[in-house]
Design a protein around this motif. Structure first.
Motif, PDB file in Angstrom:
ATOM      1  N   ALA A  97     127.482  31.684 112.767  1.00  0.00           N
ATOM      2  CA  ALA A  97     127.748  30.464 113.529  1.00  0.00           C
ATOM      3  C   ALA A  97     127.634  29.222 112.654  1.00  0.00           C
ATOM      4  O   ALA A  97     128.416  28.274 112.797  1.00  0.00           O
ATOM      5  CB  ALA A  97     126.785  30.377 114.721  1.00  0.00           C
ATOM      6  N   ARG A  98     126.655  29.232 111.749  1.00  0.00           N
ATOM      7  CA  ARG A  98     126.476  28.060 110.885  1.00  0.00           C
ATOM      8  C   ARG A  98     127.718  27.851 110.015  1.00  0.00           C
ATOM      9  O   ARG A  98     128.153  26.711 109.790  1.00  0.00           O
ATOM     10  CB  ARG A  98     125.240  28.229 109.999  1.00  0.00           C
ATOM     11  CG  ARG A  98     125.032  27.049 109.028  1.00  0.00           C
ATOM     12  CD  ARG A  98     123.848  27.229 108.125  1.00  0.00           C
ATOM     13  NE  ARG A  98     122.613  27.066 108.874  1.00  0.00           N
ATOM     14  CZ  ARG A  98     121.861  28.052 109.326  1.00  0.00           C
ATOM     15  NH1 ARG A  98     122.232  29.306 109.106  1.00  0.00           N
ATOM     16  NH2 ARG A  98     120.755  27.816 109.982  1.00  0.00           N
ATOM     17  N   TRP A 100     130.857  28.625 110.654  1.00  0.00           N
ATOM     18  CA  TRP A 100     131.921  28.051 111.472  1.00  0.00           C
ATOM     19  C   TRP A 100     131.650  26.585 111.778  1.00  0.00           C
ATOM     20  O   TRP A 100     132.558  25.748 111.770  1.00  0.00           O
ATOM     21  CB  TRP A 100     132.067  28.846 112.770  1.00  0.00           C
ATOM     22  CG  TRP A 100     132.698  30.186 112.593  1.00  0.00           C
ATOM     23  CD1 TRP A 100     132.080  31.399 112.599  1.00  0.00           C
ATOM     24  CD2 TRP A 100     134.089  30.460 112.373  1.00  0.00           C
ATOM     25  NE1 TRP A 100     132.974  32.418 112.399  1.00  0.00           N
ATOM     26  CE2 TRP A 100     134.231  31.863 112.264  1.00  0.00           C
ATOM     27  CE3 TRP A 100     135.233  29.663 112.272  1.00  0.00           C
ATOM     28  CZ2 TRP A 100     135.460  32.482 112.048  1.00  0.00           C
ATOM     29  CZ3 TRP A 100     136.462  30.276 112.062  1.00  0.00           C
ATOM     30  CH2 TRP A 100     136.566  31.666 111.948  1.00  0.00           C
ATOM     31  N   ILE A 101     130.385  26.265 112.046  1.00  0.00           N
ATOM     32  CA  ILE A 101     130.010  24.879 112.355  1.00  0.00           C
ATOM     33  C   ILE A 101     130.248  23.983 111.143  1.00  0.00           C
ATOM     34  O   ILE A 101     130.839  22.895 111.250  1.00  0.00           O
ATOM     35  CB  ILE A 101     128.541  24.803 112.808  1.00  0.00           C
ATOM     36  CG1 ILE A 101     128.381  25.445 114.188  1.00  0.00           C
ATOM     37  CG2 ILE A 101     128.060  23.349 112.828  1.00  0.00           C
ATOM     38  CD1 ILE A 101     126.945  25.620 114.622  1.00  0.00           C
ATOM     39  N   ALA A 104     133.902  23.456 110.516  1.00  0.00           N
ATOM     40  CA  ALA A 104     134.448  22.536 111.513  1.00  0.00           C
ATOM     41  C   ALA A 104     134.053  21.093 111.200  1.00  0.00           C
ATOM     42  O   ALA A 104     134.876  20.169 111.358  1.00  0.00           O
ATOM     43  CB  ALA A 104     133.959  22.925 112.907  1.00  0.00           C
ATOM     44  N   MET A 105     132.830  20.881 110.764  1.00  0.00           N
ATOM     45  CA  MET A 105     132.367  19.535 110.433  1.00  0.00           C
ATOM     46  C   MET A 105     133.219  18.922 109.317  1.00  0.00           C
ATOM     47  O   MET A 105     133.665  17.771 109.407  1.00  0.00           O
ATOM     48  CB  MET A 105     130.887  19.573 110.033  1.00  0.00           C
ATOM     49  CG  MET A 105     129.943  19.888 111.188  1.00  0.00           C
ATOM     50  SD  MET A 105     128.291  20.393 110.648  1.00  0.00           S
ATOM     51  CE  MET A 105     127.571  18.821 110.190  1.00  0.00           C
ATOM     52  N   ILE A 172     120.395  29.736 113.788  1.00  0.00           N
ATOM     53  CA  ILE A 172     120.537  28.303 114.047  1.00  0.00           C
ATOM     54  C   ILE A 172     119.226  27.770 114.606  1.00  0.00           C
ATOM     55  O   ILE A 172     118.749  28.215 115.646  1.00  0.00           O
ATOM     56  CB  ILE A 172     121.667  28.034 115.059  1.00  0.00           C
ATOM     57  CG1 ILE A 172     123.003  28.549 114.509  1.00  0.00           C
ATOM     58  CG2 ILE A 172     121.756  26.550 115.383  1.00  0.00           C
ATOM     59  CD1 ILE A 172     123.479  27.841 113.276  1.00  0.00           C
ATOM     60  N   THR A 176     119.358  22.710 111.616  1.00  0.00           N
ATOM     61  CA  THR A 176     120.819  22.713 111.708  1.00  0.00           C
ATOM     62  C   THR A 176     121.294  21.827 112.859  1.00  0.00           C
ATOM     63  O   THR A 176     122.273  21.084 112.726  1.00  0.00           O
ATOM     64  CB  THR A 176     121.340  24.143 111.895  1.00  0.00           C
ATOM     65  OG1 THR A 176     120.949  24.937 110.773  1.00  0.00           O
ATOM     66  CG2 THR A 176     122.856  24.158 112.014  1.00  0.00           C
ATOM     67  N   ILE A 180     123.736  18.508 112.722  1.00  0.00           N
ATOM     68  CA  ILE A 180     124.930  18.285 113.548  1.00  0.00           C
ATOM     69  C   ILE A 180     124.859  16.919 114.230  1.00  0.00           C
ATOM     70  O   ILE A 180     125.849  16.174 114.290  1.00  0.00           O
ATOM     71  CB  ILE A 180     125.079  19.399 114.591  1.00  0.00           C
ATOM     72  CG1 ILE A 180     125.305  20.749 113.898  1.00  0.00           C
ATOM     73  CG2 ILE A 180     126.211  19.097 115.560  1.00  0.00           C
ATOM     74  CD1 ILE A 180     125.228  21.936 114.835  1.00  0.00           C
ATOM     75  N   ALA A 237     122.384  20.404 107.802  1.00  0.00           N
ATOM     76  CA  ALA A 237     122.817  21.593 108.536  1.00  0.00           C
ATOM     77  C   ALA A 237     122.914  22.807 107.624  1.00  0.00           C
ATOM     78  O   ALA A 237     122.683  23.948 108.055  1.00  0.00           O
ATOM     79  CB  ALA A 237     124.163  21.332 109.200  1.00  0.00           C
TER      80      ALA A 237
END
Length: 307
Positions: A97-98, A100-101, A104-105, A172, A176, A180, A237
């Motif tokens: 998940a991190r 992908w995050i 995306a950021m 997460i 993190t 975000i 993050a």
């Protein structure tokens, strides 16, 4: 055909040194950040990302040099952030998940920057910064290679974390989430500051005036403050999965801070503003009562009208 002048030779040597230095810095960051990272075909994924960042700039330089144009220089940099971030998360064997995050950021930031720069180029036309260097292949190549280093260093925290060993991953957690939130705050500040300045410049009454309203009444460069906050958020993050030499990722926010406060950001704009408005009493008042970077929280004492 005239022979090269001493000035031309000195300029070429300086450009060559700058190109080599940028490539060496990129190689060292790639080497350090690749420790304990995933590989593709035996090659560290992060090292591939850095190599791709430079390769994209050099490939884009070729048509730019042939056409003698810089119109897609800034857009190429933005696209590099977007494309490589997407490729990294897709090539990672087990992206969490991190990952992908973080991707995306960076990608959302790149989309905003790219669209902003495209509109700016469309309105302004040619960029005067390149007028004296487009005729020299080596000097023109220099700015493209340096852009490769800029992309690699700026995105290093996100890219290293995305390409880190999945076995060393961490769930997460609060750090993190904090990153975000910080990133989102920076994006909001930068977007609002840019929108306010664009609206100010669009008003004919403000021609040849300086902005001192909205966020610009609390900081002389709120957009740069937002940019710094963005990359601090990305680093925070990414931090939970960094190990050993991967902490070279700290260069990401530090490089952005150095670039904007000491090199090509604030110093250039401050000098330009002083040259244009330095003798005006209202500008002197604004400059003396408004922080250069970190916005003041209290109500500003300078007048908020302009034009």
């Amino acid at each position: 055909m005239s022979s090269p002048t001493p000035t031309d030779s000195k300029s070429s040597r300086s450009s060559l040194i700058a190109i080599i230095a940028a490539l060496v810095i990129g190689a060292l960051v790639a080497l350090a950040g690749s420790q304990d990272g995933t590989t593709v075909g035996g090659i560290p994924l992060f090292a591939l990302a850095v190599a791709a960042a430079f390769a994209i700039q050099i490939i884009a330089f070729i048509p730019a040099m042939l056409l003698q144009t810089e119109r897609f220089f800034d857009l190429t940099g933005s696209l590099t952030f977007f494309v490589i971030s997407a490729a990294l998360v897709l090539l990672s064997p087990l992206p969490d998940a991190r990952s992908w995050i973080l991707a995306a950021m960076v990608m959302l930031w790149a989309v905003r920057l790219g669209s902003f720069l495209v509109l700016r180029v469309h309105k302004a036309g040619s960029d005067g910064r390149f007028d004296k260097i487009k005729g020299s292949p080596l000097r023109f190549l220099q700015v493209w290679v340096i852009q490769g280093a800029w992309v690699s260093l700026t995105a290093s925290a996100a890219w290293i974390a995305i390409s880190s060993d999945p076995a060393a991953g961490a769930p997460i957690g609060w750090l993190t989430i904090l990153g975000i939130v910080v990133w989102a705050l920076g994006m909001a500040i930068e977007i609002i500051a840019d929108v306010q300045k664009s609206a100010f410049r669009a008003d004919p009454r403000h021609r040849d005036e300086f902005i001192r309203t909205g966020l610009w009444s609390r900081s002389r460069h709120p957009n740069y403050f937002g940019e710094i906050v963005i990359w601090v958020g990305v680093f925070v993050a990414a931090a939970p999965v960094l190990v050993g030499w991967q902490w070279v990722a700290l260069l990401s926010p530090l490089f952005v801070i150095l670039l904007l406060t000491r090199v090509s950001g604030i110093p250039l704009l401050e000098a330009r503003a002083d040259e244009k408005w330095g003798e005006r009493a209202d500008y002197i008042e604004y400059r003396e009562n408004t922080p250069v970077l970190i916005p003041r929280l209290t109500r500003p004492t300078v007048r908020a009208t302009a034009g």
